[in-house]
Design a protein around this motif. Sequence first.
Motif, short mmCIF file in Angstrom:
data_model
loop_
_atom_site.label_atom_id
_atom_site.label_comp_id
_atom_site.label_asym_id
_atom_site.label_seq_id
_atom_site.Cartn_x
_atom_site.Cartn_y
_atom_site.Cartn_z
N VAL A 78 49.20 79.19 -0.44
CA VAL A 78 49.94 80.39 -0.06
C VAL A 78 50.61 80.96 -1.32
O VAL A 78 51.15 80.21 -2.13
N ARG A 79 50.56 82.27 -1.48
CA ARG A 79 51.23 82.87 -2.63
C ARG A 79 52.33 83.81 -2.15
O ARG A 79 52.29 84.35 -1.05
N GLY A 80 53.32 83.99 -3.01
CA GLY A 80 54.43 84.87 -2.69
C GLY A 80 55.44 84.87 -3.81
O GLY A 80 55.23 84.27 -4.87
N THR A 133 59.89 85.31 -9.44
CA THR A 133 58.54 85.14 -9.96
C THR A 133 57.56 84.91 -8.82
O THR A 133 57.94 84.52 -7.71
N TRP A 134 56.29 85.15 -9.09
CA TRP A 134 55.23 84.93 -8.11
C TRP A 134 54.57 83.58 -8.38
O TRP A 134 54.30 83.23 -9.54
N VAL A 135 54.34 82.83 -7.31
CA VAL A 135 53.70 81.52 -7.44
C VAL A 135 52.71 81.33 -6.29
O VAL A 135 52.79 82.00 -5.25
N ARG A 136 51.79 80.41 -6.50
CA ARG A 136 50.93 79.92 -5.43
C ARG A 136 51.31 78.48 -5.18
O ARG A 136 51.38 77.67 -6.11
N VAL A 137 51.60 78.17 -3.93
CA VAL A 137 51.97 76.79 -3.59
C VAL A 137 50.83 76.17 -2.80
O VAL A 137 50.21 76.82 -1.95
N PRO A 157 50.21 86.00 -11.29
CA PRO A 157 50.69 87.39 -11.38
C PRO A 157 50.87 87.98 -9.99
O PRO A 157 50.20 87.58 -9.03
N ALA A 158 51.75 88.94 -9.89
CA ALA A 158 51.93 89.63 -8.60
C ALA A 158 50.67 90.41 -8.27
O ALA A 158 50.08 91.04 -9.15
N PRO A 159 50.20 90.35 -7.04
CA PRO A 159 49.02 91.13 -6.67
C PRO A 159 49.31 92.62 -6.75
O PRO A 159 50.46 93.06 -6.62
N ARG A 160 48.27 93.39 -6.96
CA ARG A 160 48.45 94.84 -7.08
C ARG A 160 49.05 95.42 -5.81
O ARG A 160 49.91 96.30 -5.86
N GLU A 161 48.59 94.95 -4.66
CA GLU A 161 49.18 95.34 -3.39
C GLU A 161 49.96 94.14 -2.87
O GLU A 161 49.39 93.22 -2.29
N ALA A 162 51.25 94.15 -3.16
CA ALA A 162 52.06 92.97 -2.88
C ALA A 162 52.42 92.81 -1.41
O ALA A 162 52.90 91.75 -1.01
N PHE A 163 52.17 93.84 -0.60
CA PHE A 163 52.57 93.79 0.80
C PHE A 163 51.48 93.20 1.68
O PHE A 163 50.30 93.22 1.33
#
Length: 251
Positions: free
Chosen positions: A139-141, A188-192, A233-239
């Motif tokens: 999951v990323r966020g 920051t953005w991470v993937r867990v 990195p943050a995705p281009r469409e973060a929503f």
Amino acid sequence: MNNKRSALLGRCDGLLLLGLALFMAWLVSGDAYWNYLHPRFMPLTTAAAAILAGLGLFALWRPPRPSLSRTLAFAVMLGLALFSLPPADPFGSATDRAAAEEEAVPEDEKGYVRINTGELYDVAENGEMGNFPGPGFAVRGFVRRDPALERLGCFGLYRVALYCCFADATAVGFAVRPADGVMPEDGTWVRVLGKLEPAPGGAALPQPEVPGIFYASTLSGYVFHADRVVPVPAPREAFMFEWRQAEPYAY
């Protein structure tokens, strides 16, 4: 002369309506629509653009009775629409965007189900965790550090769900407990990668606020035990715009 002036003012209305129609057509044909509305409203915007284009062409052919207030209103609406344009070129192709968003799955992450926070939230709420016997979830966020969570050895991980527009944006996420106890930097953005498990005794968890978001929903009664926390990195469409019921999920 007065008739010519009246016709000119009426045709200005037509040109302004065509300008609004072109703006709407640009929205649905480019990549910027989600900056304004949920993508599910694209058909409605397309229909509105067609109607405005038709009215604009009709006004050029047969100018309506002049109204300075009406012309000014159309001009203000078009001006606000143009003022809202993003500074960057929003016409990047969908193919290029999909290629940029696609992430290669490392060998040591294969088997983890890639899923967004909203979908995993629903999986837990619906009691469907038993349907995923593998190593867990990816999951990323973005990270939200909160003193109450940190006292439990956790940080918050969130994505923002956009149901209609920014006015109803909601942050949806989990309390994440990293295996090594190292907390990533706030924002920051991470993937867990790990497993979502019930909190001991079903204990209620703190509900930290997320700056800039009216409401944040942290899944209560569960903690995401992260085997690994990977900066991304943050995705281009973060929503988050959609929730899928089965794989492939809208990761």
